[in-house]
Design an enzyme around this catalytic site. Structure first.
Site, PDB file in Angstrom:
ATOM      1  N   GLU A 188       0.794  -1.242   0.000  1.00  0.00           N
ATOM      2  CA  GLU A 188       0.000   0.000   0.000  1.00  0.00           C
ATOM      3  C   GLU A 188       0.823   1.289   0.000  1.00  0.00           C
ATOM      4  O   GLU A 188       0.618   2.189   0.800  1.00  0.00           O
ATOM      5  CB  GLU A 188      -0.952  -0.006   1.211  1.00  0.00           C
ATOM      6  CG  GLU A 188      -1.815  -1.242   1.264  1.00  0.00           C
ATOM      7  CD  GLU A 188      -2.713  -1.335   2.484  1.00  0.00           C
ATOM      8  OE1 GLU A 188      -2.654  -0.439   3.341  1.00  0.00           O
ATOM      9  OE2 GLU A 188      -3.478  -2.301   2.577  1.00  0.00           O
ATOM     10  N   GLU A 232      -6.067 -10.878  -0.840  1.00  0.00           N
ATOM     11  CA  GLU A 232      -6.843 -10.647   0.387  1.00  0.00           C
ATOM     12  C   GLU A 232      -8.340 -10.612   0.110  1.00  0.00           C
ATOM     13  O   GLU A 232      -9.085  -9.834   0.660  1.00  0.00           O
ATOM     14  CB  GLU A 232      -6.410  -9.327   1.046  1.00  0.00           C
ATOM     15  CG  GLU A 232      -4.924  -9.211   1.274  1.00  0.00           C
ATOM     16  CD  GLU A 232      -4.515  -7.972   2.021  1.00  0.00           C
ATOM     17  OE1 GLU A 232      -5.405  -7.281   2.577  1.00  0.00           O
ATOM     18  OE2 GLU A 232      -3.305  -7.672   2.098  1.00  0.00           O
TER      19      GLU A 232
END
Ligand SMILES: Oc1ccccc1CN[C@@H]1C=C[C@@H](O)[C@H](O)[C@H]1O
Length: 333
Positions: free
Chosen positions: A135, A242
Site C-alpha cells: 500500500e 486478500e
C-alpha cells in the site's frame, strides 16, 4: 451428510487457493482449512509490529506456528508484509526513544535492512513469496505516492531498497508489490507507473498482489479485467491476496442487519461467480487466490469501515458451511 467438494482441488489446474489465518483458527478449523486451502497468509503475525515490536527484539513464535502448520499439511505460505505504513512500530522512524526527532535516512535504511534481513533469513525457503511493500500508492487525487514516514524520510526509493534487500536475503523468493483498490482506473494507473519505474531501475520485483477487498456493488467487472490486463502486461505474476466480498457497499454504513438477507447472499453469489470467471480466464497470469479469512465467523470487515458491524464476506458461513456463493464458484471450473 452434504458432499462439499474441496475448493483447492477444484482449482488445482488453475491456481492455489489461500486463506489468511491466525493461530486460533489453526486450532479450531484444522480439518476445514486443510480441506479447502493449499496456501496460508498470516493475517497479522508477520507484520512489522508483531515480528520486531522493539528494536532488536524479534518474536517469531506466532509466525512459526503458521509456517509449521503449512509444512505439515503441504501448503505454501505468503509472507505478509515486510514494509508497510500501518501496523509498524513508531520506534523505527525516530532518532531515539525520545521520539522527538525523525530518524535520518541512513538510520532508517539500516533499520529496514536489519528487519528484512532477519525476517527473510529466519523463514528462508519456508516462505518463497513476500509482500515486500504494502500500500505505497495514494488513493486520492493525482498524487502517485502515499505520504508516509517511509516516503518522507527515504523518498520513493524506500520501495527500491526494500525489494533489493529482500532479494539479497533470499534470491529464490518471489517478491510482490501488494495494494487495495487495485482495480480502480486511477489507482491502477499509479500502481502500473510505479512498478514500471521499478522494472526500469532493474529492481527485483516479480509480482503484483491485488488485495481484492471487493463488495456486492464495486468494483465493476470491466475495471477488474482492465487492471489485471495492465498488471499482466508488465510480465509479472499476479496473486489475488486478500479477497473478501462485503455485503455492504463501501459507503453503506448500515449496521442494522443481524444476518445476511437471502437477496444479499444471492447478489454476493452472482459477484463471486463473475469474479472467479475472470480469474479463470486469466489463469495463465494468476498463481493464487487468497481469501482474507476462512469463513464468516470472523473477518476484519466486522470492524472496517464500520466498527463492530458484522459482515459475511466469504464462501463459507459462520459454521464453515458452503453459502450460495460457494456453489456458484465451484461451477465456474
Ligand atoms: O481495504 C483497505 C482500505 C483502507 C485501508 C486498508 C485496506 C486494506 N488493508 C489490508 C486489510 C487488512 C489487513 O489485515 C491487511 O494486512 C491489509 O493489507
Amino acid at each position: 451428510r452434504l458432499f462439499v467438494p474441496s475448493l483447492k482441488d477444484t482449482f488445482l489446474e488453475s491456481f492455489r487457493i489461500g486463506a489468511a489465518v491466525h493461530e486460533g483458527l489453526l486450532n479450531d478449523r484444522k480439518e476445514f482449512i486443510t480441506e479447502h486451502f493449499n496456501s496460508l497468509t498470516a493475517e497479522n503475525s508477520m507484520k512489522f509490529e508483531n515480528l520486531q515490536p522493539a528494536e532488536g527484539e524479534f518474536d517469531f513464535t506466532a509466525g512459526d506456528r503458521i509456517v509449521q502448520f503449512a509444512k505439515e499439511n503441504g501448503m505454501s505460505v505468503r509472507g505478509h508484509t515486510l514494509i508497510w505504513h500501518a501496523q509498524t512500530p513508531k520506534w523505527i522512524f525516530y532518532e531515539d526513544a525520545e521520539k522527538k526527532k525523525l530518524a535520518s535516512k541512513e538510520l532508517l535504511k539500516a533499520r529496514m535492512a536489519a528487519h528484512i534481513n532477519t525476517v527473510v533469513a529466519h523463514y528462508q525457503d519456508s516462505i518463497l513469496c513476500w509482500d515486500v511493500v504494502n500500500e505505497a500508492i495514494e488513493d486520492k487525487g493525482s498524487t502517485r505516492l502515499r505520504h508516509s514516514l517511509w516516503s518522507e524520510i527515504m523518498g520513493e526509493e524506500f520501495i527500491d531498497y526494500a525489494f533489493h534487500l529482500a532479494h539479497e536475503a533470499n534470491p529464490a523468493a518471489q517478491l510482490f508489490y501488494n495494494d487495495y483498490n487495485e482495480s480502480s482506473p486511477s489507482k491502477s494507473a499509479k500502481i502500473f507507473e510505479t512498478i514500471s519505474g521499478l522494472l526500469e531501475r532493474e529492481v527485483p520485483v516479480h509480482g503484483v498482489g491485488l488485495q481484492a477487498h471487493w463488495n456486492v456493488n464495486a468494483p465493476s467487472l470491466d475495471d477488474i479485467k482492465r487492471a489485471i490486463e495492465k498488471y499482466a502486461s508488465l510480465g509479472l505474476r499476479l496473486h489475488i491476496t486478500e479477497m473478501d466480498v462485503s455485503v455492504f457497499d463501501f459507503e453503506d454504513k448500515n449496521s442494522s442487519l443481524l444476518k445476511p438477507t437471502e437477496a444479499l447472499l444471492e447478489l454476493q453469489a452472482e459477484r463471486y461467480e463473475a469474479f472467479f470467471k475472470i480469474f479463470k480466464s486469466y489463469r495463465a497470469h494468476i498463481d493464487s487466490v487468497t481469501f482474507w479469512g476462512v469463513d464468516d465467523a470472523y473477518t476484519w470487515l466486522d470492524n472496517f469501515p464500520v466498527h463492530n458491524r458484522k459482515n459475511w464476506p466469504f464462501l463459507f458461513d459462520t459454521e464453515s458451511m458452503p453459502k450460495p456463493a460457494f456453489w456458484r464458484v465451484i461451477k465456474t471450473i
